[in-house]
Scaffold this motif. Structure first.
Motif, PDB file in Angstrom:
ATOM      1  N   SER A   1       5.106   4.639   4.130  1.00  0.00           N
ATOM      2  CA  SER A   1       6.000   4.950   5.248  1.00  0.00           C
ATOM      3  C   SER A   1       7.131   5.861   4.803  1.00  0.00           C
ATOM      4  O   SER A   1       7.509   6.803   5.513  1.00  0.00           O
ATOM      5  CB  SER A   1       6.569   3.656   5.838  1.00  0.00           C
ATOM      6  N   LEU A   2       7.663   5.590   3.608  1.00  0.00           N
ATOM      7  CA  LEU A   2       8.733   6.425   3.052  1.00  0.00           C
ATOM      8  C   LEU A   2       8.282   7.884   2.960  1.00  0.00           C
ATOM      9  O   LEU A   2       8.979   8.799   3.412  1.00  0.00           O
ATOM     10  CB  LEU A   2       9.117   5.881   1.680  1.00  0.00           C
ATOM     11  N   VAL A   3       7.092   8.074   2.381  1.00  0.00           N
ATOM     12  CA  VAL A   3       6.592   9.431   2.168  1.00  0.00           C
ATOM     13  C   VAL A   3       6.206  10.089   3.492  1.00  0.00           C
ATOM     14  O   VAL A   3       6.563  11.246   3.756  1.00  0.00           O
ATOM     15  CB  VAL A   3       5.403   9.424   1.196  1.00  0.00           C
TER      16      VAL A   3
ATOM     17  N   LEU B   1      -3.077  18.020   1.802  1.00  0.00           N
ATOM     18  CA  LEU B   1      -2.796  17.634   0.420  1.00  0.00           C
ATOM     19  C   LEU B   1      -2.977  16.128   0.301  1.00  0.00           C
ATOM     20  O   LEU B   1      -2.745  15.399   1.267  1.00  0.00           O
ATOM     21  CB  LEU B   1      -1.348  17.960   0.025  1.00  0.00           C
ATOM     22  N   ARG B   2      -3.374  15.659  -0.891  1.00  0.00           N
ATOM     23  CA  ARG B   2      -3.341  14.223  -1.145  1.00  0.00           C
ATOM     24  C   ARG B   2      -2.201  13.916  -2.097  1.00  0.00           C
ATOM     25  O   ARG B   2      -2.084  14.532  -3.156  1.00  0.00           O
ATOM     26  CB  ARG B   2      -4.647  13.718  -1.761  1.00  0.00           C
ATOM     27  N   LEU B   3      -1.364  12.962  -1.693  1.00  0.00           N
ATOM     28  CA  LEU B   3      -0.269  12.487  -2.525  1.00  0.00           C
ATOM     29  C   LEU B   3      -0.487  11.004  -2.797  1.00  0.00           C
ATOM     30  O   LEU B   3      -0.703  10.225  -1.864  1.00  0.00           O
ATOM     31  CB  LEU B   3       1.090  12.665  -1.838  1.00  0.00           C
ATOM     32  N   SER B   4      -0.454  10.609  -4.048  1.00  0.00           N
ATOM     33  CA  SER B   4      -0.535   9.196  -4.399  1.00  0.00           C
ATOM     34  C   SER B   4       0.844   8.555  -4.273  1.00  0.00           C
ATOM     35  O   SER B   4       1.841   9.107  -4.734  1.00  0.00           O
ATOM     36  CB  SER B   4      -1.059   9.028  -5.823  1.00  0.00           C
ATOM     37  N   CYS B   5       0.874   7.377  -3.664  1.00  0.00           N
ATOM     38  CA  CYS B   5       2.126   6.619  -3.526  1.00  0.00           C
ATOM     39  C   CYS B   5       2.238   5.528  -4.582  1.00  0.00           C
ATOM     40  O   CYS B   5       3.066   4.617  -4.451  1.00  0.00           O
ATOM     41  CB  CYS B   5       2.227   5.993  -2.138  1.00  0.00           C
ATOM     42  N   ALA B   6       1.408   5.611  -5.612  1.00  0.00           N
ATOM     43  CA  ALA B   6       1.392   4.582  -6.653  1.00  0.00           C
ATOM     44  C   ALA B   6       2.397   4.912  -7.747  1.00  0.00           C
ATOM     45  O   ALA B   6       2.063   5.002  -8.928  1.00  0.00           O
ATOM     46  CB  ALA B   6      -0.014   4.441  -7.222  1.00  0.00           C
ATOM     47  N   THR B   7       3.643   5.126  -7.328  1.00  0.00           N
ATOM     48  CA  THR B   7       4.736   5.320  -8.275  1.00  0.00           C
ATOM     49  C   THR B   7       6.000   4.804  -7.613  1.00  0.00           C
ATOM     50  O   THR B   7       5.983   4.395  -6.444  1.00  0.00           O
ATOM     51  CB  THR B   7       4.865   6.803  -8.680  1.00  0.00           C
TER      52      THR B   7
END
Length: 404
Positions: free
Chosen positions: A307-309, A378-384
């Protein structure tokens, strides 16, 4: 190399996985001293469960360091069977289960055992990059079924029916989906199954590695449990990497018809043999433990981060972003940013151009949508961490604001 023969034709035109390539580029920039934020790889930033670490240690101390059975230790196979029964309403006997070096080897074994040159492997797009690449290694022909953003990136019966032929030997289902986070409902699966039943030679690979990572009340259901009459044609894939944060342990597993599992075991016996005994001990402990609280913590964390991203990206001119229902990625559309020039003078004609310019100028690594079969995204990973994600979004915002 002068005078040596060339390489096998199966490698002709076979690129490196784009996720790996973008991560490599990010590491190279970081090695040059740049402050790079990499959102390229799908790797949880949580620690592996303590119970898995302790079990692996105790196994080593107990001398469990000899060659394991090719298809998995009895202890782990029982844990996998119990997991399928408990969480997926699926019954698999010991000879219907195989343990592999990660989920990727499950796919490799299955395709090597069944795909001949010219066979078609139907892959809904967007897709994880390895499905078509592995199919091509064995002469298979990837065929893509379009999953549209307006359908929530879910596979529809109409899209599937449009691409299936008598040459189709596999249908890949990956829900919750990488890269979009799409989640299919029971109704979706019943509609898909109605099409599948008209193609009796078609096998189905149901990759459910993200099953525990669903949001906003959405629930994962196993395809084989929804349509039990097709279970004999379905290979249900899962593993320890995502919900258990055990990526480096390399433990994947699958349940399927014993004839297919036997063929996959034959492939594995001539490739890697059995997987690390200590990793198997840790995986069994994790599967047998009650880790519901830690899985819930991951789910809530990833829900907050996506949600943040998504909220931050939606505020940018030329960018759209659907809110994912599962997994830990966001897949923003950037059509409104193309045809422009970056502050660094790079002309952006594709999502690949955008991703490369973003990395070089803003030092944020993403993966272009072309790698997943649907552009311009684009694909962005939220695993950080939240902090890193906020900084990445701020950099992306400055990059987009600088377009002219």
């Amino acid at each position: 190399m002068s005078g040596l023969p060339g390489f096998a034709s199966r490698l002709s035109g076979l690129p490196a996985a784009a996720t790996i390539e973008m991560a490599r580029r990010a590491r190279a920039l970081a090695a040059q001293g740049h402050d790079v934020i990499s959102l390229a790889l799908g790797e949880p930033d949580f620690a592996s469960p303590d119970i898995a670490v302790e079990a692996a240690y105790e196994a080593a101390r107990a001398g469990q360091t000899k060659y394991p059975p090719v298809d998995g230790t009895p202890v782990l196979k029982k844990a996998v069977a119990d997991k399928f029964r408990r969480e997926n309403r699926l019954e698999y006997a010991q000879d219907e289960i195989i343990v592999c070096n990660g989920g990727k080897q499950v796919i490799f074994n299955a395709f090597m055992a069944t795909v001949d040159p010219g066979d078609e492997v139907v892959v809904p797009a967007p897709y994880w990059v390895s499905y078509p690449l592995i199919a091509r290694m064995f002469g298979g022909v990837p065929v893509y079924a379009a999953c549209r953003e307006e359908d929530g990136f879910r596979l529809t019966a109409a899209a599937l029916e449009a691409v299936l032929t008598e040459r189709s030997v596999w249908l890949v289902l990956n829900f919750p989906n990488n890269p979009t986070g799409a989640v299919c409902s029971e109704e979706d699966y019943h509609a898909i199954a109605a099409v599948v039943r008209r193609f009796p030679k078609l096998r189905i690979l149901s990759d459910e590695i993200y099953e525990h990572l669903t949001f906003d009340g959405k629930k994962h259901v196993s395809f084989a449990a929804v349509v039990p009459d097709l279970k004999y044609r379905i290979l249900t894939l899962n593993g320890m990497a995502k919900a258990y944060a055990m990526t480096g342990w390399r433990v994947g597993f699958a349940g399927g018809h014993r004839d297919l599992i036997t063929a996959m075991r034959a492939v594995q016996s001539n490739a890697t043999s059995g997987i690390c005994t200590l990793a198997q001990a840790g995986a069994a402990a994790a599967l047998n433990a009650d880790l519901a609280e830690s899985v819930l913590e991951m789910r809530e964390t990833y829900a907050r981060r996506r949600s943040l991203v998504a909220d931050a990206l939606r505020r940018l001119p030329g960018v759209s972003c659907a809110l994912p229902d599962g997994a830990f990625y966001v897949y923003p559309g950037i059509a409104g940013c193309l045809g422009k020039t970056s502050a660094g003078g790079r002309r952006l004609e594709s999502d690949r151009d955008f991703a490369f310019a973003l990395l070089e100028e803003a030092h944020v690594a993403t993966v272009p949508g072309e790698a997943f079969g649907l552009s311009p995204y684009l694909r962005l990973s939220c695993a950080t961490s939240d902090e890193m994600l906020r900084e990445a979004c701020a950099r992306i915002g400055r990059f987009v604001s600088g377009l002219s």
